[in-house]
Motif scaffolding. Structure first.
Motif, PDB file in Angstrom:
ATOM      1  N   LYS A 104      26.577  23.493  13.679  1.00 14.89           N
ATOM      2  CA  LYS A 104      25.884  23.249  12.412  1.00 14.89           C
ATOM      3  C   LYS A 104      26.717  23.876  11.318  1.00 14.89           C
ATOM      4  N   PRO A 105      26.718  23.285  10.115  1.00 15.33           N
ATOM      5  CA  PRO A 105      27.427  23.954   9.027  1.00 15.33           C
ATOM      6  C   PRO A 105      26.848  25.341   8.822  1.00 15.33           C
ATOM      7  N   ALA A 106      27.717  26.348   8.779  1.00 18.87           N
ATOM      8  CA  ALA A 106      27.219  27.715   8.598  1.00 18.87           C
ATOM      9  C   ALA A 106      28.306  28.555   7.967  1.00 18.87           C
ATOM     10  N   ARG A 107      27.877  29.493   7.155  1.00 20.14           N
ATOM     11  CA  ARG A 107      28.862  30.380   6.534  1.00 20.14           C
ATOM     12  C   ARG A 107      29.590  31.202   7.580  1.00 20.14           C
ATOM     13  N   ALA A 108      28.927  31.394   8.732  1.00 23.58           N
ATOM     14  CA  ALA A 108      29.506  32.238   9.782  1.00 23.58           C
ATOM     15  C   ALA A 108      30.798  31.653  10.338  1.00 23.58           C
ATOM     16  N   GLY A 109      31.073  30.402  10.103  1.00 25.22           N
ATOM     17  CA  GLY A 109      32.313  29.809  10.614  1.00 25.22           C
ATOM     18  C   GLY A 109      32.052  28.798  11.709  1.00 25.22           C
ATOM     19  N   TYR A 110      33.135  28.370  12.321  1.00 23.09           N
ATOM     20  CA  TYR A 110      33.041  27.231  13.243  1.00 23.09           C
ATOM     21  C   TYR A 110      32.915  27.650  14.705  1.00 23.09           C
ATOM     22  N   GLY A 111      33.161  28.899  15.011  1.00 29.21           N
ATOM     23  CA  GLY A 111      33.017  29.315  16.396  1.00 29.21           C
ATOM     24  C   GLY A 111      33.961  30.461  16.740  1.00 29.21           C
ATOM     25  N   THR A 112      33.977  30.801  18.034  1.00 32.85           N
ATOM     26  CA  THR A 112      34.786  31.937  18.510  1.00 32.85           C
ATOM     27  C   THR A 112      35.722  31.460  19.614  1.00 32.85           C
ATOM     28  N   ILE A 113      36.970  31.890  19.535  1.00 32.91           N
ATOM     29  CA  ILE A 113      37.930  31.533  20.591  1.00 32.91           C
ATOM     30  C   ILE A 113      38.637  32.791  21.095  1.00 32.91           C
ATOM     31  N   ASP A 114      39.159  32.665  22.318  1.00 31.51           N
ATOM     32  CA  ASP A 114      40.004  33.726  22.879  1.00 31.51           C
ATOM     33  C   ASP A 114      41.423  33.199  22.898  1.00 31.51           C
ATOM     34  N   CYS A 115      42.352  33.912  22.297  1.00 30.66           N
ATOM     35  CA  CYS A 115      43.752  33.486  22.330  1.00 30.66           C
ATOM     36  C   CYS A 115      44.548  34.553  23.080  1.00 30.66           C
ATOM     37  N   SER A 116      45.020  34.205  24.277  1.00 29.57           N
ATOM     38  CA  SER A 116      45.807  35.170  25.048  1.00 29.57           C
ATOM     39  C   SER A 116      47.264  34.742  25.022  1.00 29.57           C
ATOM     40  N   VAL A 117      48.091  35.648  24.550  1.00 34.58           N
ATOM     41  CA  VAL A 117      49.517  35.328  24.474  1.00 34.58           C
ATOM     42  C   VAL A 117      50.126  35.636  25.846  1.00 34.58           C
ATOM     43  N   VAL A 118      50.674  34.587  26.490  1.00 34.60           N
ATOM     44  CA  VAL A 118      51.221  34.751  27.841  1.00 34.60           C
ATOM     45  C   VAL A 118      52.660  35.256  27.709  1.00 34.60           C
ATOM     46  N   VAL A 119      52.877  36.501  28.163  1.00 35.62           N
ATOM     47  CA  VAL A 119      54.202  37.106  27.957  1.00 35.62           C
ATOM     48  C   VAL A 119      54.997  37.133  29.263  1.00 35.62           C
ATOM     49  N   ALA A 120      56.307  37.099  29.118  1.00 31.21           N
ATOM     50  CA  ALA A 120      57.198  37.134  30.296  1.00 31.21           C
ATOM     51  C   ALA A 120      57.027  38.471  31.011  1.00 31.21           C
ATOM     52  N   ASP A 121      57.236  38.439  32.338  1.00 32.75           N
ATOM     53  CA  ASP A 121      57.013  39.660  33.131  1.00 32.75           C
ATOM     54  C   ASP A 121      57.943  40.795  32.706  1.00 32.75           C
TER      55      ASP A 121
END
Ligand SMILES: C[S@@+](CC[C@H](N)C(=O)[O-])C[C@H]1O[C@@H](n2cnc3c(N)ncnc32)[C@H](O)[C@@H]1O
Length: 462
Positions: free
Chosen positions: A347-364
């Motif tokens: 729904k349109p809301a000032r709170a924003g569009y949602g929540t995501i998790d962004c995990s940066v996959v790093v070399a070993d």
């Protein structure tokens, strides 16, 4: 009128009386008595209670609406403007601070003056605006109502008139204006796919030209009766939705066919009108009763809205990776970004569009110092443009290749390479994912990995 559906009321308030919330016969110059009673009926004795007024005053001296003592017809132009001002003043007095007034009006061509001078176009909407402002209203918006025909009819030396003015006045700066209710996703240009972050998922802010045709001037609505200029239901619907909420009072001091009162009731508001011509009033009351329209409790989310939200969420990690490379990291250190959706706000809301998790996959083999620098960078970039402009809450961190593969042991994940976040290149399972990330060579762009699977062509819309 018998069957007005009740607008939702707090439990302790009595249901509204349908014999009161209707069109009353009377002279708009004497509305104080009616408004006094209405304030009481709305549970706001002697206090402002009108949320919005939607009206079109008589068309100066040009149209005879068939009753004695009319405002407009038979009056001098100055007397007509004075009468309108008095009404705007009473309405202002009874309007809530969050309230507003819509005035629909048109310019008119002066009667041909003596002596061969050319007739002047009288800018009636702006004369009415001056009257309204002189009693405290603030003109806030002018909408062009583009209709296919209107008065004055074509004249020699004049283009065919194709629009009317809709003036929107407010009482204070805290006026109600629910613009999200009029958004729609039709007619988005094709670049919405590549640039979802520039498009509101619920559609563009509606503009101030409203194309609402009327088949014939006057008496065009099958359910209505002959009236010189009834509002089309769509015009009323837009004004009601924008400037009021359920249960609010919507008023029309020149009610005519009662289109405003009917439209207000259909949207679950309390509609109130006054009209001089008794015949119009009884025709309104005898015609099909205004009943609240059944609205779905939750508006279904369109495919387009859903896809825009998904595309926005998939493009976020792409922009995040861009910031990381810009800070000096390489694609051999940063192997991919994994994006998982935690929640979507449908729904349109000032709170924003949602929540995501962004995990940066790093070399070993990424060193501890570099890992620490990368973590600090993530904290820094999420708070700044362009990422802060996405309207998403993002939790960002680091993850190893092995941890990423383990997450998808029992499920598939989509991969987006070459920067195309709108079109998955394929899916991989956990068993193949680890090897794919480690052995992918050194790509020029950081791949995005996500359980969200989107394959959207650039040309196709919904
Ligand atoms: C432009 S029409 C309004 C039409 C209306 N918007 C509708 O949708 O049907 C103006 C109306 O004002 C009414 N009117 C004229 N003088 C009035 C007065 N003194 N008090 C109340 N109504 C009046 C006319 O009878 C006419 O119906």
């Amino acid at each position: 009128m018998s069957d007005v559906a009740a607008a939702p009321q707090p439990d302790d308030r009595p249901a509204p009386d349908p014999t009161f919330w209707t069109v009353h016969q009377g002279d708009a110059r004497e509305i104080s008595a009616l408004l006094q009673r209405a304030a009481q009926a709305a549970g706001r004795e002697d206090q402002p209670f009108l949320q919005t007024t939607i009206t079109s005053p008589p068309y100066a001296n040009l149209v005879d609406y068939g009753s004695d003592n009319q405002i407009g017809f038979g009056q001098t132009h100055d007397d007509y403007l004075d009468s309108c001002r008095e009404i705007f003043q009473s309405v202002h007095k009874w309007t809530l601070d969050t309230g507003s007034m819509w005035v629909v009006a048109d310019s008119l061509l002066e009667k041909r003056p003596k002596g061969g001078a050319s007739s002047r176009l009288i800018p009636l909407p702006f004369q009415l605006a001056a009257q309204a402002e002189s009693v405290g209203w603030t003109l806030r918006e002018v909408v062009i109502w583009r209709k296919d025909r209107t008065r004055p009819w074509s004249h020699h030396g004049k283009l065919r008139n194709g629009f009317e003015y809709v003036l929107f006045f407010v009482k204070s700066n805290s006026f109600t204006f629910n613009v999200d209710r009029l958004r729609d996703t039709a007619n988005l240009k094709s670049w919405w796919v590549k640039y979802p972050e520039r498009h509101n998922p619920w559609g563009m802010t509606p503009d101030n030209v409203w194309e609402i045709p009327i088949p014939v001037q006057g008496s065009w609505d099958e359910a209505a009766f002959h009236h010189a200029c009834p509002f089309p239901p769509e015009l009323v619907r837009r004004m009601v939705l924008l400037s009021s909420d359920e249960g609010d009072v919507v008023f029309d001091p020149f009610a005519g066919s009662g289109a405003v009162v009917r439209g207000a009731i259909e949207q679950g508001r309390l509609g109130l009108g006054i009209e001089l011509n008794a015949e119009y009033v009884s025709l309104f009351q005898e015609s099909a009763p205004a009943v609240r329209k059944e609205m779905p409790e939750v508006k279904p989310v369109s495919m387009m809205t859903q896809r825009l939200l998904e595309l926005r969420m998939l493009k976020y990690p792409k922009d995040l990776a861009k910031q990381i490379l810009r800070a000096g990291f390489t694609t051999s250190q940063v192997r991919a970004v994994l994006m998982e959706v935690e929640s979507i706000n449908f729904k349109p809301a000032r709170a924003g569009y949602g929540t995501i998790d962004c995990s940066v996959v790093v070399a070993d083999d990424l060193s501890e110092i570099e890992s620490a620098r990368l973590s600090k960078l993530l904290l820094d970039v999420v708070g700044k443009a362009p990422l802060s402009k996405y309207g998403l809450e993002a939790r960002c961190g680091l993850i190893s290749v092995a941890e990423t593969a383990a997450k998808f042991e029992d499920s598939d994940v989509s991969i987006y390479t070459r920067g195309r976040t709108w079109h998955a290149d394929g899916t991989l399972s956990g068993a193949r994912l680890g090897a794919w990330i480690s052995e992918a060579g050194t790509p020029t762009v950081v791949p995005i990995i996500s359980p969200l699977h989107v394959r959207q062509s650039l040309e196709e819309s919904f």
